[in-house]
Design a protein around this motif. Structure first.
Motif, short mmCIF file in Angstrom:
data_model
loop_
_atom_site.label_atom_id
_atom_site.label_comp_id
_atom_site.label_asym_id
_atom_site.label_seq_id
_atom_site.Cartn_x
_atom_site.Cartn_y
_atom_site.Cartn_z
N HIS A 8 0.84 -1.20 0.00
CA HIS A 8 0.00 0.00 0.00
C HIS A 8 0.87 1.24 0.00
O HIS A 8 1.61 1.51 0.93
CB HIS A 8 -0.98 0.01 1.18
N HIS A 9 0.78 1.97 -1.08
CA HIS A 9 1.52 3.23 -1.16
C HIS A 9 0.63 4.36 -0.67
O HIS A 9 -0.56 4.39 -0.96
CB HIS A 9 1.96 3.48 -2.60
N HIS A 10 1.25 5.28 0.07
CA HIS A 10 0.46 6.39 0.59
C HIS A 10 0.26 7.45 -0.49
O HIS A 10 1.05 7.57 -1.40
CB HIS A 10 1.15 7.00 1.80
N ALA A 11 -0.79 8.20 -0.33
CA ALA A 11 -1.06 9.28 -1.28
C ALA A 11 0.10 10.27 -1.23
O ALA A 11 0.64 10.55 -0.16
CB ALA A 11 -2.36 9.97 -0.92
N PRO A 12 0.49 10.82 -2.39
CA PRO A 12 1.60 11.76 -2.40
C PRO A 12 1.35 12.99 -1.53
O PRO A 12 2.30 13.62 -1.08
CB PRO A 12 1.71 12.16 -3.88
N ASP A 13 0.09 13.32 -1.23
CA ASP A 13 -0.16 14.51 -0.41
C ASP A 13 0.04 14.24 1.09
O ASP A 13 -0.07 15.15 1.90
CB ASP A 13 -1.58 15.04 -0.66
N GLY A 14 0.36 12.99 1.46
CA GLY A 14 0.72 12.70 2.83
C GLY A 14 -0.42 12.37 3.77
O GLY A 14 -0.19 12.11 4.94
N LEU A 129 10.61 13.65 0.29
CA LEU A 129 11.03 12.72 1.34
C LEU A 129 10.69 13.24 2.74
O LEU A 129 10.20 12.49 3.57
CB LEU A 129 12.54 12.47 1.23
N ALA A 130 10.99 14.51 3.00
CA ALA A 130 10.82 15.06 4.35
C ALA A 130 9.75 16.15 4.34
O ALA A 130 9.80 17.06 3.52
CB ALA A 130 12.14 15.61 4.88
N ASP A 131 8.81 16.05 5.29
CA ASP A 131 7.79 17.10 5.42
C ASP A 131 8.34 18.30 6.18
O ASP A 131 7.92 19.43 5.95
CB ASP A 131 6.58 16.53 6.18
N ARG A 132 9.25 18.01 7.13
CA ARG A 132 9.91 19.07 7.89
C ARG A 132 11.38 18.70 7.98
O ARG A 132 11.72 17.52 7.96
CB ARG A 132 9.35 19.16 9.33
N GLN A 133 12.25 19.69 8.10
CA GLN A 133 13.65 19.35 8.28
C GLN A 133 14.37 20.22 9.29
O GLN A 133 14.09 21.40 9.44
CB GLN A 133 14.41 19.31 6.97
N ILE A 134 15.28 19.54 10.00
CA ILE A 134 16.14 20.21 10.98
C ILE A 134 17.55 20.18 10.42
O ILE A 134 18.00 19.15 9.91
CB ILE A 134 16.12 19.45 12.33
N PHE A 135 18.26 21.29 10.51
CA PHE A 135 19.68 21.33 10.13
C PHE A 135 20.48 21.53 11.40
O PHE A 135 20.17 22.40 12.21
CB PHE A 135 19.92 22.47 9.13
N VAL A 136 21.50 20.68 11.59
CA VAL A 136 22.27 20.70 12.83
C VAL A 136 23.69 21.20 12.54
O VAL A 136 24.42 20.62 11.74
CB VAL A 136 22.36 19.29 13.47
N LEU A 137 24.07 22.29 13.21
CA LEU A 137 25.45 22.78 13.16
C LEU A 137 26.05 22.61 14.55
O LEU A 137 25.32 22.38 15.52
CB LEU A 137 25.48 24.28 12.83
N ASP A 138 27.36 22.74 14.66
CA ASP A 138 27.92 22.81 16.02
C ASP A 138 28.87 23.99 16.09
O ASP A 138 29.41 24.44 15.07
CB ASP A 138 28.61 21.50 16.41
N VAL A 139 29.07 24.48 17.30
CA VAL A 139 29.83 25.73 17.46
C VAL A 139 31.31 25.54 17.10
O VAL A 139 31.98 26.48 16.70
CB VAL A 139 29.73 26.28 18.90
#
Lengths: 224, 232
Positions: A8-14, A129-139
Motif C-alpha cells: 500500500h503506497h500512501h497518497a503523495p499529499d501525505g 522525502l521530508a515534510d519538515r527538516q532540521i539542520f544541525v550545526l555545532d559551534v
C-alpha cells in the motif's frame, strides 16, 4: 527479499501517514546524538521509526541500536554509494522505500525521522522525502558558519546549533551565531543545545512534538 | 524514431535508487583488480557480455509480454531467479526493481505496472525495466538496450567516484562499448518478422543464461564486507 504482499503506497499529499522529519548537517555536528535524544524524549508518547543514511555501511544505525533508545527493528539503514546528499535530495527512492517499510511493519506511526549522512552546507532534503527538516550545526565549526548560509542553514524549518558547551574553548561567540542565523533565516526558529549536558534535548523535542501534533490535525486519514 | 521514454529510463538521474549500486565495482576495486581505465574496460566488457545478456533478454521478454492482460509474471520471476546464482545479487536486483517500479507507477501510470506490482511487489530489475518501458512507450529492443546500458553505466559511475578516474575517459570507454551494447540488445530481441510489441518466438525458459562466477563471488563478498559505500 521476496514478495511483499501488503503493497500500500500512501497518497503523495501525505494524508494518513506519519510526519517525516529530516535531520541533516555536517559531519560530527551531532545529528545522531540529536536523533537518539529525540527518541529518548518522544519515544514514550509517540510511535517512532528511524532511517539512517550512513557514509560507511551501518555505523549510525548501530550506534542508535546500541543506545537502546528505540526497538532496534524500528531503525533501518540506507547505503548511499558515496553520495549522501543524492540519497536525500535527487534520488530519494531508497529512503522512501525504507520509510514505507517501517510504516508497513510498525504502522500507524506518528513520526519517522530520516537522518542524513554527514555532508556539507549545501545538503537539504527533498520535499518528496521530508515534510519538515532540521539542520544541525555545532559551534566548533566556527561562529562564521551561520553567516555563510547555504540551503540547509537558510531554509531548514529548524536550525539547531549544538555543542554550546564547547563555545568558550573554541572561541565561538553564540551571540554572533544567533544574530547571523536570524539575518539569513528571517522568522524561522533557531535553538541552541548541548546534547552532552542535556541529553533530553528538551527544546528541540518540544518543537518536534508540536510539528507532529499539527501534522496529525491537517493530514488525518481521509474518511473512505 | 527513438522513444523519448527510453531516454528517461536510461538516464542515471532517474530517481530509482541506482546511484547506490556499483554492480560489483566497489568490491573488485577493493580487491585491486580494477585500478585504472584499461582494467575498468575489461571489467565492464566482461560484465556486459555475462550479466548484461540475460538482463537484456529478460527486459525484452517483459516488454513484449506486458501487452498481455495476465502475462504470468511469477514464471518470469522464477526464470530471472534461476539466472541469478548469488543471493546478494538477487536481493540487489529485486531492490532496484522495486524502486524502479515505484517510480514508474507514478511517472507512467499503467495497468501493466499495477499487475506487475500485484504479482511481484519486488520484481527483478530487468523485468521492472521491461514493463516500465512498455508504460513509457518504448519498444522491446529499446528495453533490451536500456538493460544492457544499465549493466555497465552504474559500475562505470561507481569507478569514477571510488578511483577518482577522469570522467571523460570513462565516458569515452562507454562510447567505445556502443557496438557491444547494440549487439547484446539485438541478441536479446532480434529484429525480425514479429510485429513490434508482440512476443518474439520461443519460450521464457529458452532465454539466455550466461553466468559470471567472479561477479557472483564479488557480490557475496560485498554483502559480507565490514565497510562499504555501495549497496551492491
Amino acid at each position: 527479499m521476496g514478495a511483499r504482499h501488503d503493497d500500500h503506497h500512501h497518497a503523495p499529499d501525505g494524508h494518513g501517514r506519519a510526519l517525516r522529519l529530516g535531520v541533516g548537517g555536517p559531519v560530527g555536528s551531532g545529528k545522531t546524538a540529536l536523533v537518539a535524544a529525540l527518541c529518548r524524549t518522544l519515544g514514550p508518547d509517540l510511535s517512532l521509526g528511524v532511517v539512517t543514511n550512513d557514509i560507511y555501511t551501518t555505523e549510525d544505525a548501530d550506534f542508535l541500536r546500541r543506545a537502546g533508545v528505540l526497538d532496534p527493528e524500528r531503525i533501518l539503514a540506507v547505503e548511499t554509494g558515496c553520495c549522501p546528499h543524492t540519497a536525500i535530495r535527487d534520488d530519494i527512492a531508497a529512503n522512501l522505500d525504507a520509510v514505507e517499510t517501517l510504516e508497513d511493519r510498525f504502522g500507524p506511526l506518528d513520526l519517522v525521522i530520516v537522518e542524513s549522512g554527514g555532508d556539507n552546507l549545501t545538503a537539504t532534503f527533498s520535499r518528496g522525502l521530508a515534510d519538515r527538516q532540521i539542520f544541525v550545526l555545532d559551534v566548533s565549526g566556527g561562529d562564521k558558519v551561520p553567516r555563510k548560509g547555504g540551503p540547509g542553514v537558510t531554509t531548514a524549518d529548524l536550525l539547531v546549533i549544538n555543542k554550546t558547551d564547547l563555545a568558550p574553548m573554541v572561541g565561538a561567540d553564540l551571540g554572533v551565531m544567533d544574530r547571523d542565523a536570524a539575518a539569513v533565516r528571517g522568522e524561522r526558529p533557531v535553538l541552541f543545545t548541548s546534547i552532552r549536558e542535556q541529553p533530553s534535548a528538551g527544546a528541540v523535542a518540544s518543537w518536534v512534538s508540536d510539528q507532529v501534533t499539527a501534522w496529525s490535525h491537517t493530514h488525518a486519514t481521509p474518511a473512505s | 524514431m527513438l522513444s523519448p521514454g527510453l531516454l528517461l529510463l536510461a538516464d542515471s538521474r532517474l530517481p530509482a535508487g541506482g546511484h547506490a549500486h556499483s554492480g560489483g565495482a566497489e568490491r573488485v576495486i577493493a580487491a585491486g583488480a580494477v585500478h585504472d581505465v584499461p582494467s575498468l574496460e575489461r571489467f565492464l566488457r566482461g560484465r556486459l557480455h555475462t550479466a548484461g545478456v540475460p538482463a537484456a533478454a529478460l527486459a525484452a521478454a517483459a516488454r513484449a509480454a506486458a501487452v498481455d492482460e495476465s502475462p504470468g509474471w511469477e514464471l518470469l520471476d522464477e526464470e530471472a531467479d534461476a539466472r541469478t546464482a548469488s543471493p546478494a545479487q538477487r536481493a540487489a536486483s529485486r531492490t532496484q526493481g522495486r524502486l524502479l517500479l515505484r517510480v514508474a507507477r507514478r511517472v507512467w501510470p499503467a495497468e501493466a505496472l499495477e499487475e506487475l506490482a500485484r504479482r511481484t511487489p519486488s520484481p527483478h530489475h530487468p523485468v521492472a525495466l521491461g514493463v516500465a518501458a512498455y508504460a513509457a512507450g518504448a519498444t522491446a529492443g529499446e528495453a533490451a538496450l536500456a538493460a544492457a546500458y544499465h549493466a555497465v553505466s552504474g559500475p562505470a559511475t561507481a569507478a569514477v567516484r571510488l578511483l577518482g578516474l577522469d570522467p571523460v575517459a570513462v565516458h569515452a570507454l562507454l562510447a567505445a562499448l556502443g557496438p557491444d551494447l547494440a549487439a547484446v540488445a539485438e541478441r536479446a530481441h532480434p529484429p525480425g518478422p514479429h510485429p513490434p510489441g508482440s512476443r518474439p518466438p520461443g519460450s521464457w525458459a529458452e532465454l539466455p543464461a550466461c553466468s559470471a562466477p567472479a561477479l557472483d563471488l564479488l557480490a557475496e563478498q560485498h554483502a559480507r564486507a565490514e565497510v562499504r559505500l555501495f549497496v551492491s
